[in-house]
Design a protein around this motif. Sequence first.
Motif, PDB file in Angstrom:
ATOM      1  N   ALA A 158       0.880  -1.167   0.000  1.00 49.50           N
ATOM      2  CA  ALA A 158       0.000   0.000   0.000  1.00 49.50           C
ATOM      3  C   ALA A 158       0.918   1.217   0.000  1.00 49.50           C
ATOM      4  O   ALA A 158       1.748   1.371   0.889  1.00 49.50           O
ATOM      5  CB  ALA A 158      -0.890  -0.004   1.241  1.00 49.50           C
ATOM      6  N   ASN A 159       0.775   2.076  -1.008  1.00 50.72           N
ATOM      7  CA  ASN A 159       1.687   3.193  -1.205  1.00 50.72           C
ATOM      8  C   ASN A 159       1.048   4.518  -0.793  1.00 50.72           C
ATOM      9  O   ASN A 159      -0.088   4.814  -1.172  1.00 50.72           O
ATOM     10  CB  ASN A 159       2.101   3.286  -2.678  1.00 50.72           C
ATOM     11  CG  ASN A 159       2.758   2.012  -3.170  1.00 50.72           C
ATOM     12  OD1 ASN A 159       3.495   1.371  -2.427  1.00 50.72           O
ATOM     13  ND2 ASN A 159       2.491   1.630  -4.401  1.00 50.72           N
ATOM     14  N   LEU A 160       1.833   5.321  -0.051  1.00 52.36           N
ATOM     15  CA  LEU A 160       1.410   6.658   0.347  1.00 52.36           C
ATOM     16  C   LEU A 160       2.497   7.645  -0.077  1.00 52.36           C
ATOM     17  O   LEU A 160       3.689   7.345   0.031  1.00 52.36           O
ATOM     18  CB  LEU A 160       1.225   6.753   1.864  1.00 52.36           C
ATOM     19  CG  LEU A 160       0.348   5.694   2.538  1.00 52.36           C
ATOM     20  CD1 LEU A 160       0.365   5.892   4.053  1.00 52.36           C
ATOM     21  CD2 LEU A 160      -1.074   5.754   2.018  1.00 52.36           C
ATOM     22  N   HIS A 161       2.096   8.821  -0.555  1.00 56.46           N
ATOM     23  CA  HIS A 161       3.072   9.857  -0.883  1.00 56.46           C
ATOM     24  C   HIS A 161       3.613  10.467   0.405  1.00 56.46           C
ATOM     25  O   HIS A 161       2.868  11.033   1.201  1.00 56.46           O
ATOM     26  CB  HIS A 161       2.425  10.952  -1.735  1.00 56.46           C
ATOM     27  CG  HIS A 161       2.146  10.534  -3.147  1.00 56.46           C
ATOM     28  ND1 HIS A 161       3.103   9.962  -3.952  1.00 56.46           N
ATOM     29  CD2 HIS A 161       1.015  10.596  -3.903  1.00 56.46           C
ATOM     30  CE1 HIS A 161       2.578   9.695  -5.139  1.00 56.46           C
ATOM     31  NE2 HIS A 161       1.317  10.068  -5.132  1.00 56.46           N
ATOM     32  N   ALA A 162       4.919  10.389   0.611  1.00 56.99           N
ATOM     33  CA  ALA A 162       5.524  10.860   1.860  1.00 56.99           C
ATOM     34  C   ALA A 162       5.324  12.353   2.073  1.00 56.99           C
ATOM     35  O   ALA A 162       5.237  12.820   3.215  1.00 56.99           O
ATOM     36  CB  ALA A 162       7.020  10.527   1.872  1.00 56.99           C
TER      37      ALA A 162
END
Length: 332
Positions: free
Chosen positions: A210-214
């Motif tokens: 699951a990818n989140l923009h830092a």
Amino acid sequence: MQVWRSVAEIPADLGGTVTTLGIFDGVHRGHQVVLAATAEEAEGAGLTSVAVTFDPHPVHVHRPADELPLISSLTDRVERLAATGIDAVLVLEYTLDLARNSPEDFARGYLVDALHSRVVVVGEDVRFGWGNAGDQHTMVALGHELGFAVRIVTDICDESGRRWSSTWVRELLAAGDVAGAAHVLGRSHRVRGVVVHGAKRGRALGYPTANLHADDLGVVPADGVYAGWLIRPEHAPEPGASKRLPAAISVGTNPTFDGVERTVEAYVLGRTDLDLYGEEVVVELVERLRPMVAFDGVPALLEQMADDVRRTADILEVPAPARPDVYAPPRA
């Protein structure tokens, strides 16, 4: 717990209150001492306990170029305030107009007229009013003048004598020391964001993430790999399914693949069936496993990822999943 987003939302029949005020970014252990004293004071006097906080952070208004990241989102801040036993939170929009209030105008307008404060509880480092001109001594003097008592909470330090502070938390997270940050916060650090589509390399390697923009998450710890949890909201699909899932978490730019965008990627141990795109999730970081490094090819990376997953399972005290045995290069 009640949440008021402006003075206009305060109930007309609100009786006397015990009030505290602050940014409460992170709601760390120092904040918790002051908040607990506020709730205790209110319970003993039969009054309502209220925490006054501000959004956005004053630094974002006075010095926007500083780009100070927040330890916790307003949503998480309010949740943590509720966990301290406070009855209500007043969230004041921080503007230059509000900042121009003198200490006396702030105390009279918000503490007395709006909240009917009978007692105000603050730490000894409290600052309020235009230019932060008001301090603990100002608050005591205004209490005598305006009719409320003041309780100053002192010695808000850890066993080494260092004061609990949001600055300390930021220092620890910048070093990747999430365990140290948890010591100051009284719980593991967490970030909250919406799951977005990534390069899908993890899925091709057998470890879908699951990818989140830092850039959108506030204070993100130093690049590296961490053990932690992915927490889904209560309204997530799959009724009855666990909303707190063990995860190996990567923070960085994926140097093995010459990545440039900094992301937070969470692989839920043993799960390849989760569809989280568009869902807001919380990623909780428990312990750092290693720094982020570039590997000499996919086989070496896979060996390290398998070890990361095993160590994550050990730290979180959950069963380790079987190692994926299929690797397909991602499509161009």
